[in-house]
Design an enzyme around this catalytic site. Structure first.
Site, PDB file in Angstrom:
ATOM      1  N   VAL A  81       0.873  -1.173   0.000  1.00  0.00           N
ATOM      2  CA  VAL A  81       0.000   0.000   0.000  1.00  0.00           C
ATOM      3  C   VAL A  81       0.914   1.228   0.000  1.00  0.00           C
ATOM      4  CG1 VAL A  81      -0.085  -0.087   2.562  1.00  0.00           C
ATOM      5  CG2 VAL A  81      -1.881   1.107   1.349  1.00  0.00           C
ATOM      6  N   VAL A 114       7.076  -3.787  -9.962  1.00  0.00           N
ATOM      7  CA  VAL A 114       8.339  -3.885 -10.704  1.00  0.00           C
ATOM      8  C   VAL A 114       8.736  -5.360 -10.772  1.00  0.00           C
ATOM      9  CG1 VAL A 114      10.760  -3.202 -10.763  1.00  0.00           C
ATOM     10  CG2 VAL A 114       9.012  -1.568 -10.011  1.00  0.00           C
ATOM     11  N   HIS A 138       9.769  -7.451  12.307  1.00  0.00           N
ATOM     12  CA  HIS A 138      10.937  -6.592  12.085  1.00  0.00           C
ATOM     13  C   HIS A 138      11.931  -7.243  11.119  1.00  0.00           C
ATOM     14  CE1 HIS A 138      10.100  -4.533  16.196  1.00  0.00           C
ATOM     15  NE2 HIS A 138       9.221  -4.232  15.261  1.00  0.00           N
ATOM     16  N   HIS A 140      12.353  -1.304  17.422  1.00  0.00           N
ATOM     17  CA  HIS A 140      11.424  -1.682  16.349  1.00  0.00           C
ATOM     18  C   HIS A 140      11.945  -0.977  15.090  1.00  0.00           C
ATOM     19  CE1 HIS A 140       8.084  -3.162  19.110  1.00  0.00           C
ATOM     20  NE2 HIS A 140       9.095  -2.831  19.904  1.00  0.00           N
TER      21      HIS A 140
END
Ligand code: FAD
Length: 614
Positions: free
Chosen positions: A131, A269, A544, A588
């Site tokens: 998104v 892509v 992560h 994070h």
């Protein structure tokens, strides 16, 4: 134009119904309308050549597009596989639910016998943002930089220019830091950046009890984004006035009107175009949803910002990666590099549930009061970052050192896996196990805490399934391949159990929920072996993923990019995103990725002899 008219009309309707539930509903529609109006438009014209092509409009790509278009003489094409960010995605409490939307790439790990054993088909969900804004739209807005040692270690590994002293100015450049009490600390913070970092305005009785109990246990209240990390704090969140500060809202909305900026959404892509004789990256091939294919040239650079799963995937599809593997899947190998190796992540023991006697009853998600509190003033329970409220950092090796190097984070959440059955789907938990363990307490008052491993030793790998750009890559995180990781996570869990015995936690009658996971029952609930078994069953990614296009010096055989983020052996090509991290920081990863992109943008400008004062 139509959308502006609609927003304009709504701004007249909203005040008529102010204070009522209908008024709040109109406010929601008005804010959704404004979100759509402020997002940069999809370009209708695609040029045959740009100065720079940026692949991926996530955390890093948004920064790069913003900073490079500061030069009015450069034109930039930003290509994003996903669609528009919707306002509903920016209501903090809804963060968890976005994983069920089309804004998620919806990846899964390979089935394993060592981890994710309590998940459907022994596979963990690996959500990633597809998104505008990328994973910064799906994330929980937890804003943590990591510890100074993280970056000093990067430099020690040969990454010149990446010590804490070097990266601190870029962390400051990212931030508009408005956390009360620390906002005047100019050594560590600034208010000039694009990303607002603030305390969410709502605090539940559980979040408050967690802070108090940590302090009773001996933790200091700390600005974990300041000089040191050890201690406890309410969450510092990438949130502006109670709304998610995503990469797109922070970095792309402000450049909507730059003429030298073209954005194309739903543009995947499929290949970086590289001339095999000169080894120059000269453009990209991409496809729109309707199957239309484009070839566009870059006169200066292609910059890959597709994230820790998709950047290595795209490099490998383009012939850059381990030669043997590329040959296996039928991709002609152009440059033999360790792409896809060094996959790192932070994981937690999931499912640790505590029953309480407090309900914060008038703050339920579906209560009209909560909705009215959020619209129009952005207050109340909806401002909790996906339910995360309190964070603490612990160094189990040096528990008494306030300047320690944390190896455990405790992340306290409002609610638990048993709050709603939907969490079973979101986390992909096996139905049989879920209902046997949590069935008896579904909907009751409870909270959950994630003991999270900050400095994992285990390393995983991303490979291609085949040479089709639409095939999902193969993800092997190899969690707990190093036994030490399991031992350390259990040490963190035990600290947590101690903290839940402290008076503040006991004042809300906190009680560990002791229903055993069926496959672990034989170990005896609460023994080390039981906790290890639980960790292997409820292995929760904290999302992560990083390290798969690792940065390193020229003599580092495992490096994919150099310390200026240029891909070794290919001209005109950089990777700038979470995949370049040589070692995962204890924070994070969103804030570190913003930092990497700000620093990367400056390097690109320097290498093309342009600074904003030119
Ligand atoms: C559910 C979740 C919760 C998280 N919670 C937190 C948190 O609370 N705090 C925190 O600090 N971090 C958190 N993270 C991690 C953090 O958001 C990421 O580390 C960070 O956003 C990574 O940025 P990036 O630029 O590397 O990748 P991304 O932000 O993922 O951006 C990559 C972009 O590239 C696009 N893309 C990929 N392939 C292609 C292609 N071939 N063509 C075109 N476009 C492509 C993607 O669609 C995406 O938009 C979370 C992540 C997730 C998924």
């Amino acid at each position: 134009m139509k959308i502006f008219k609609r927003c304009f009309i709504l701004s007249y309707i909203v005040p008529i119904y102010a204070g009522s539930l209908i008024g709040s509903l109109f406010d929601f529609i008005k804010e959704s309308c404004e979100q759509a109006a402020n997002e940069p438009d999809d370009t209708l014209e695609i040029l045959s050549e740009y100065d720079f092509i940026v692949v991926g409009a996530g955390t890093a790509g948004s920064v790069i597009a913003n900073r490079l278009t500061e030069n009015p003489n450069w034109n930039v094409l930003l290509l994003e596989a996903g669609g528009s960010e919707k306002f509903i995605m920016d209501i903090p409490i809804l963060a968890n639910f976005l994983q069920l939307s089309e804004a998620n790439w919806d990846y899964k790990t390979v089935p394993s016998d060592n981890y994710c054993l309590g998940m459907e088909n022994r596979q963990c969900n690996f959500p990633r943002g597809k998104v505008l804004g990328g994973s910064s739209v799906l994330n929980f807005m937890i804003y943590t930089r990591g510890n100074r040692r993280d970056y000093d270690n990067w430099e020690k590994m040969g990454n010149t220019g990446w010590s804490f002293k070097d990266v601190l100015p870029y962390f400051k450049k990212v931030e508009n830091f408005v956390v009360p009490g620390y906002d005047n600390d100019t050594k560590y913070h600034s208010q000039d950046g694009y990303v607002t970092v603030s305390y969410p305005p709502y605090r539940s009785s559980i979040g408050k009890a967690a802070v108090e109990a940590e302090m009773e246990y001996g933790s200091r209240y700390v600005d974990y984004n300041g000089a040191t990390s050890i201690g406890v704090s309410f969450l510092q969140s990438s949130m502006k006035d109670g709304v998610r500060a995503s990469a797109s809202r922070s970095y792309l909305h402000p450049i909507k009107n730059r003429n030298n900026f073209h954005l194309k959404k739903s543009a995947m892509v499929s290949k970086i175009l590289i001339n095999p004789s000169t080894m120059l990256a000269y453009g990209v091939e991409f496809l729109l949803n309707n199957g239309k294919r484009y070839f566009v040239n870059a006169s200066k650079e292609v910059i890959v910002c597709a994230g820790a799963i998709n950047s290595p995937q795209l490099l490998m599809l383009s012939g850059i990666g381990p030669k043997e593997h590329l040959e296996e899947v039928g991709v002609p190998a152009l440059n033999d590099l360790k792409v896809g190796y060094n996959l790192m992540d932070h994981i937690a023991v999931g499912g640790l549930t505590f029953l309480v006697n407090t309900t914060d009853a008038d703050s339920g998600l579906l209560k009209p009061k909560s909705f009215k509190e959020y619209f129009p003033n952005h207050k109340g329970v909806y401002t909790l970052s996906g339910g995360c409220e309190t964070i603490s950092y612990h160094d189990t090796e040096n528990p008494l050192d306030p300047n320690g190097y944390p190896n455990i984070e405790l992340l306290y959440l409002y609610g638990s896996l048993s709050s709603t059955r939907i969490f079973r789907r979101i986390f992909g938990i096996d139905g049989d196990i879920y209902y046997k363990v949590y069935g008896p307490i579904i909907g009751g008052s409870s909270f959950m805490v994630f003991p999270m491993l900050l400095r994992p030793k285990s390393r995983g790998r991303i490979t291609l399934k085949d040479n089709n750009y639409l095939s999902k890559p193969v993800i092997e995180p190899n969690y707990f391949s190093e036994e030490e990781d399991l031992d350390n996570i259990i040490k963190g869990l035990k600290i947590l159990l101690n903290i839940t015995q402290q008076p503040a936690m006991q004042s809300i009658k906190t009680e560990l929920y002791k229903k055993s996971i069926p496959n672990c029952e034989a170990n005896g609930f609460g023994t080390d072996d039981y906790w290890k078994c639980m960790a292997r069953h409820f292995t929760f990614t904290i999302y992560h993923q990083c390290g798969t296009c690792r940065m390193g010096s020229e003599d580092d055989d495992d490096a994919v990019v150099d310390p200026r983020l240029r891909v070794y052996g290919v001209k005109g090509l950089r990777v700038v995103d979470a995949s370049i991290m040589p070692v995962i920081p204890i924070g994070h990863t969103n804030a570190p990725t913003f930092m990497i992109a700000e620093k990367g943008a400056d390097m690109i400008k320097e290498d093309w002899n342009w600074t904003s004062s030119n």
